[in-house]
Scaffold this active site. Structure first.
Site, short mmCIF file in Angstrom:
data_model
loop_
_atom_site.label_atom_id
_atom_site.label_comp_id
_atom_site.label_asym_id
_atom_site.label_seq_id
_atom_site.Cartn_x
_atom_site.Cartn_y
_atom_site.Cartn_z
N ASP A 109 37.83 46.67 37.92
CA ASP A 109 38.56 45.96 37.16
C ASP A 109 39.59 46.89 36.49
OD1 ASP A 109 39.20 44.24 34.84
OD2 ASP A 109 37.04 44.35 34.12
C1 BGC Z 1 39.22 41.87 32.84
C2 BGC Z 1 39.11 41.26 34.08
C3 BGC Z 1 40.50 40.65 34.59
C4 BGC Z 1 41.42 41.74 34.54
C5 BGC Z 1 42.59 41.52 35.05
C6 BGC Z 1 40.57 42.60 32.71
O1 BGC Z 1 40.80 43.05 31.51
O2 BGC Z 1 38.05 42.51 32.54
O3 BGC Z 1 38.06 40.14 34.03
O4 BGC Z 1 40.35 39.90 35.79
O5 BGC Z 1 41.49 42.37 33.40
O6 BGC Z 1 43.53 40.65 34.24
#
Ligand code: BGC
Length: 682
Positions: free
Chosen positions: A244
């Site tokens: 993530d």
């Molecule tokens: C989230 C993810 C997301 C990623 C990219 C993170 O803050 O937890 O679900 O895909 O950001 O934007």
């Protein structure tokens, strides 16, 4: 690019060659430094793309959020179709619909030139306060996987990689980057890993995203047990594993991530800086074999998404089409859950209404703004509000007033929004109730009007004890996407008969739900060391309410209709099964005994009659949704797989189906069981 390739005879660029051959060919051409480069996204301002490698004509590999459609922030500021929130889709209990939605989102991903969709999010709803409940499917792993599988297949039919997230046990937003989910082995597998496992096995997603949190003290991105041992070795996952965004920051070493199975660090290198990788490699901290495996996974997904292929060879793509908009409306309609309908006040009859009073925070609200609610935000070219939907529906036949004048009927559009502390990433909700202002408004409107309907626009459960007895009807509308307002009007006026069923329990009070029942910080949101103990074990959602005999406000699987369905001649086609691969079929005749066409979800729960493990009183093992005209009967077959009767046995570190007697409970919700059948396994 092609001419250059052919001149060089590079088979990795040959669209006709087998993927494995292309992958091995490219892998063999990469220098060590190029391999390191491919393990992370490079370039400070590029949040969603990897850097190209010009020498080998490797283009940037591009990703986009997310579960509700193609997000503006990750698609070069484009406006795209905003689909219903995942929880709304899950409430449809409709596998075909999920496939269509996945396909449509895949088409939009491709249309903005991206290769990976950062969805679906399949974490289990452990607490109704989780800020991201709206982005997830359910409190139940079976329902989650049954709906996520067709979604993933739909996305990937467009040569777009689906990325399952967030692996694993990311069940709250509070302290998500520093907390540790402390879970016993059985619960981890049976509840929190199960949907990941099944989706991996049945839909072969090409990518998976690690979660921010630690699981039993080890960050997910360096968790060898979760990544290499379970995901790759045991389940046979051969896709890429990305972090993530910034999830690897608190991790101490580079080699722990490489050895654990992390193949792509996002959105830029922290543990996977070229220098750090070089040092760890030359110090012998990881082998060339491991390195090649990690790189191979990334380039394989690049190949699968057509990164090296000519545009003509890729599926057609389109976005913001009429088809997608119609699909959104249909999906929003199918997910709506009718929770209360006193005196069958709904559907509304236009001929008997002169004036409707409209109230509430969400009457004119649009939800699709950039980053509103976090990474899942999609900014659409338009968004139909409830007010617009109703205006269009009633035309000049009914007067819609918003000034408290005397009316035949009042409708209040209450609920949440994507602000922090609501249905939003980064924080959890602080209460299960609506804010005081909204509760008072509902009570006031209900006391001043003869008939009152509450439409809730929200993505997570809401406690209603304060006001539910004062109102005549409650419709859970969730977030319906760009066409939400039309969908709501269609359901209120009966053009569409609601058929959604709750994919999670609505508790009366948050203290009734498992993570909050002890009122002890160790269970939520975590103790002083930010350890969150999942002491309730496998008793999550309805498993808890059933085992503890707690009355929910509305049970799992619940949802009313404007018509009535009767189940008859329930029977089991095979009354014994022997092997995990076996299936059984429950058959019955279902009749629509009312006077409106409508759909019903027939649900099958299993109970292990005499179990050596402490098993929940019932667990969902099958369902089918059928549509029937008034008076129509159909015979319905529901397939039950023996494997879905299994539990995770810690003494064997594996899934086990206990030989002996089981019961199948067939009903319209987890608390409205209409038939029982016994059978023997083994
Ligand atoms: C989230 C993810 C997301 C990623 C990219 C993170 O803050 O937890 O679900 O895909 O950001 O934007």
């Amino acid at each position: 690019m092609k001419c250059f390739a052919m001149a060089e005879n590079a088979s990795y660029l040959d669209e006709k060659a087998k993927i494995e051959k292309r992958v091995e060919d490219l892998l063999a051409r990469l220098t060590l430094t190029e391999k390191f480069k491919l393990l992370s996204s490079h370039g400070r301002l590029r949040f969603y793309t990897t850097g190209p490698i010009k020498r080998l004509n490797i283009p940037s590999f591009k990703m986009t959020d997310g579960p509700l459609g193609v997000a503006m922030h990750s698609s070069g500021f484009k406006k795209n179709t905003r689909f219903p929130a995942t929880i709304a889709l899950a409430a449809s209990w409709n596998r075909e619909l999920m496939r269509d939605i996945g396909t449509a989102i895949g088409e939009e991903v491709r249309a903005v030139g991206r290769h990976v969709l950062l969805a679906p999010g399949i974490n289990i709803c452990r607490t109704p306060l989780n800020g991201r409940t709206f982005e997830y499917f359910s409190e139940d792993p079976y329902l989650t996987k049954e709906l996520a599988i067709p979604f993933v297949k739909g996305v990937q039919s467009q040569k777009v990689a689906a990325c399952l997230k967030h692996y694993a046990a990311n069940n709250q937003e509070t302290d998500r980057k520093s907390s540790s989910s402390e879970i016993d082995e059985r619960t981890l597998h049976e509840i929190y890993l199960r949907a990941f496992r099944e989706v991996v096995k049945e839909a072969s997603p090409w990518a998976i995203m690690t979660s921010y949190n630690m699981v039993n003290g080890v960050y997910a991105s360096e968790n060898k047990y979760l990544l290499q041992e379970i995901l790759m070795d045991r389940w046979g996952f051969d896709g890429l594993v990305m972090t993530d965004w910034f999830a690897s920051r608190p991790i101490k070493t580079t080699d722990s991530c490489v050895n654990a199975g992390l193949t792509l660090e996002m959105p830029w290198p922290s543990k996977y800086k070229t220098k750090s990788l070089e040092k760890a490699y030359h110090d012998g901290k990881f082998t060339e074999k491991i390195l090649n495996d990690r790189v191979r996974r990334n380039i394989q997904v690049m190949m699968l998404t057509g990164l090296f292929d000519s545009p003509e060879s890729l599926p057609d793509c389109s976005r913001n089409t009429r088809e997608h908009q119609d699909l959104v409306r249909r999906a929003a309609e199918e997910g709506m859950v009718l929770l209360k309908n006193k005196g069958s006040i709904l559907p509304l009859d236009m001929a008997n209404l002169k004036r409707i009073g409209l109230f509430g925070h969400n009457l004119r609200k649009k939800f699709g703004r950039i980053l509103s609610g976090g990474s899942s935000a999609v900014s659409p070219p338009y968004e139909v509000t409830p007010l617009e939907g109703l205006k269009k529906k009633v035309k000049n036949n009914v007067e819609l007033v918003q000034d408290g004048r005397l009316v035949d009927l009042a409708i209040i559009f209450a609920g949440l929004n994507h602000g922090r502390g609501g249905d939003s990433e980064f924080a959890d909700r602080s209460s299960l109730r609506l804010d005081e202002k909204q509760e008072s408004e509902i009570k006031k409107v209900a006391s001043e009007n003869h008939q009152t309907i509450v439409c809730l626009i929200a993505g997570s459960p809401i406690a209603m004890d304060e006001w539910i007895d004062d109102v005549d009807a409650v419709l859970m509308c969730w977030y319906g996407g760009i066409e939400g307002g039309h969908a709501i009007a269609n359901v209120l006026f009966g053009d569409v008969n609601p058929s959604g069923k709750l994919p999670l329990t609505f508790p009366k009070r948050f203290e009734d739900s498992p993570a909050h029942s002890t009122n002890n910080r160790r269970n939520y949101p975590g103790d002083d060391q930010k350890r969150v103990y999942y002491d309730e074990g496998v008793f999550v959602g309805y498993r808890w309410f059933d085992a503890k005999n707690v009355d929910p406000l509305f049970p799992f699987g619940f949802g009313k209709s404007y018509t009535k369905f009767q189940f008859e001649s329930i029977q089991l086609i095979k009354d014994s099964i022997e092997n995990p691969e076996d299936t059984m079929v429950v058959e019955m005749d279902v009749t629509n005994t009312g006077n409106r066409a409508g759909s019903e979800v027939i649900q099958v729960y299993a109970k292990d009659a005499i179990a050596y493990a402490d098993r929940p009183p019932q667990e969902l093992v099958g369902f089918e949704k059928i549509h029937l005209n008034p008076g129509e009967s159909k015979s319905v077959s529901i397939k039950i797989r023996a494997q879905d009767l299994a539990f995770y046995d810690v003494s064997k570190h594996d899934w086990v189906i206990e030989a002996g007697e089981f019961k199948l409970l067939i009903g319209k919700s987890s608390r409205e069981i209409l038939g029982e059948i016994n059978f023997v396994y083994g």
